[in-house]
Write a protein that holds these residues in place. Structure first.
Motif, PDB file in Angstrom:
ATOM      1  N   VAL A 105     -61.867 -30.166   0.075  1.00 24.61           N
ATOM      2  CA  VAL A 105     -62.044 -30.083   1.535  1.00 24.61           C
ATOM      3  C   VAL A 105     -62.943 -28.917   1.903  1.00 24.61           C
ATOM      4  O   VAL A 105     -63.826 -29.029   2.760  1.00 24.61           O
ATOM      5  N   PHE A 106     -62.757 -27.780   1.241  1.00 24.39           N
ATOM      6  CA  PHE A 106     -63.547 -26.588   1.550  1.00 24.39           C
ATOM      7  C   PHE A 106     -65.036 -26.816   1.260  1.00 24.39           C
ATOM      8  O   PHE A 106     -65.903 -26.498   2.076  1.00 24.39           O
ATOM      9  N   ILE A 110     -68.206 -26.914   3.969  1.00 26.61           N
ATOM     10  CA  ILE A 110     -69.354 -26.017   3.869  1.00 26.61           C
ATOM     11  C   ILE A 110     -70.669 -26.789   3.841  1.00 26.61           C
ATOM     12  O   ILE A 110     -71.610 -26.499   4.595  1.00 26.61           O
ATOM     13  N   ILE A 111     -70.734 -27.795   2.968  1.00 32.75           N
ATOM     14  CA  ILE A 111     -72.003 -28.518   2.803  1.00 32.75           C
ATOM     15  C   ILE A 111     -72.374 -29.283   4.061  1.00 32.75           C
ATOM     16  O   ILE A 111     -73.525 -29.255   4.511  1.00 32.75           O
ATOM     17  N   SER A 129     -67.595 -29.828  -5.998  1.00 29.63           N
ATOM     18  CA  SER A 129     -66.123 -29.837  -5.919  1.00 29.63           C
ATOM     19  C   SER A 129     -65.503 -29.995  -7.298  1.00 29.63           C
ATOM     20  O   SER A 129     -64.585 -29.253  -7.682  1.00 29.63           O
ATOM     21  N   MET A 130     -65.992 -30.957  -8.073  1.00 22.62           N
ATOM     22  CA  MET A 130     -65.422 -31.194  -9.391  1.00 22.62           C
ATOM     23  C   MET A 130     -65.724 -30.052 -10.357  1.00 22.62           C
ATOM     24  O   MET A 130     -64.906 -29.711 -11.213  1.00 22.62           O
ATOM     25  N   VAL A 148     -62.779 -36.471  -4.438  1.00 24.95           N
ATOM     26  CA  VAL A 148     -62.368 -37.465  -3.437  1.00 24.95           C
ATOM     27  C   VAL A 148     -62.128 -36.811  -2.084  1.00 24.95           C
ATOM     28  O   VAL A 148     -62.582 -37.304  -1.040  1.00 24.95           O
ATOM     29  N   GLN A 149     -61.407 -35.684  -2.090  1.00 30.03           N
ATOM     30  CA  GLN A 149     -61.126 -35.007  -0.821  1.00 30.03           C
ATOM     31  C   GLN A 149     -62.415 -34.513  -0.161  1.00 30.03           C
ATOM     32  O   GLN A 149     -62.555 -34.572   1.059  1.00 30.03           O
ATOM     33  N   GLY A 150     -63.350 -34.026  -0.964  1.00 25.97           N
ATOM     34  CA  GLY A 150     -64.632 -33.606  -0.397  1.00 25.97           C
ATOM     35  C   GLY A 150     -65.359 -34.759   0.262  1.00 25.97           C
ATOM     36  O   GLY A 150     -65.941 -34.613   1.347  1.00 25.97           O
TER      37      GLY A 150
END
Length: 291
Positions: A105-106, A110-111, A129-130, A148-150
């Motif tokens: 999520v973070f 940001i992106i 993320s990964m 996935v969350q991203g």
């Protein structure tokens, strides 16, 4: 005129009918045991279902009514993810899931906030993320969860005018899930001794019935005992899970320290019990072959 029947024909028919009847009885018995197993599994998970529902409600309420989030999506989702995959080593896995969800999520926030949204941003979100999750040494499933969350943030809920809002929401949900994992045990976590006693009774019953079946040369009874012997593996895995959960909870729950000795006793017998169950299954298979 009817041809005379051979003397052995009627006995062969009776044997075939007896074998068919025994096979039907065994099939019915397996079906009944499978139904009981599924019912027991549902009862064992009932408390976890209630636990996830309450954690999701608490996370939603905190995000909506305390921090005034208009549509709190990630808070209840993160709480459910944190609780739903924490059977055995609950707190360690819950922390890993919190890290995976938080990182995804973070990074997505940001992106999207600084670079906008497009095909290359999607690849960047997943890759970053990964990579961060892998560097933090969480499990492979949770590395995927971070990506996935991203993506969920980027494609569904990210808002470039509200930086880090969804990340903070996920943090609320993960914290609520951790609190429920540490403070509220599942219904079976505090009963490893009862599970161990039930499993030992099952082992004793299978061995007793196997001995009686060998004495009586009853192959059908040996087959039924073998089905029960194989079912003990599921019960043993459940015992290992609740014992690990109990030991995790007792590290953080001083009110339950009086149970430490009983749980330590159960933990010390897991390895010899595992060997006994394996030997029992081998014995049952050899008994069936002998008959």
């Amino acid at each position: 005129m009817d041809r005379p029947r051979r003397p052995g024909a009627s006995s062969a028919l009776r044997r075939s009918a007896a074998l068919g009847s025994a096979a039907l009885d065994l099939s019915a018995e397996i079906s009944r045991r499978e139904a009981r197993r599924r019912s027991a599994a549902l009862r064992a998970r009932a408390y976890l279902i209630v636990q996830c529902a309450l954690a999701a409600a608490v996370a939603y309420s905190i995000a909506r009514y305390v921090f005034d989030v208009a549509v709190p999506l990630f808070a209840p989702v993160a709480a459910m993810i944190t609780l739903g995959m924490t059977h055995g080593q609950r707190l360690r896995r819950a922390l890993e899931i919190t890290v995976g969800v938080g990182v995804g999520v973070f990074v997505g926030e940001i992106i999207v906030h600084w670079l906008g949204m497009g095909w290359w941003q999607v690849a960047l979100i997943v890759g970053v993320s990964m990579t961060i999750a892998a560097a933090l040494d969480v499990g492979p499933l949770l590395i995927t969860q971070a990506g996935v969350q991203g993506l969920i943030v980027a494609l569904l809920s990210a808002n470039s005018t509200l930086a880090f809002g969804r990340w903070f929401e996920a943090l609320i949900g993960s914290t609520a899930g951790l609190a429920f994992a540490a403070i509220v045990p599942t219904s079976t976590v505090l009963r490893p001794r009862a599970r161990a006693i039930a499993l030992l009774r099952d082992v004793s019953d299978v061995l007793t019935r196997t001995a009686a079946a060998m004495t009586n040369k009853d192959q059908a009874a040996v087959e039924k005992a073998l089905v029960d012997a194989r079912a003990t593996e599921v019960a043993f895995n459940g015992l290992k899970g609740v014992t690990a959960d109990s030991r995790e909870i007792l590290r953080l729950t001083p009110l339950s320290t009086r149970r430490k000795a009983a749980i330590a006793t159960v933990a010390s017998m897991l390895e010899p019990l595992d060997r006994a169950i394996r030997n029992m299954r081998v014995l049952n298979r050899r008994a069936a072959v002998c008959l």
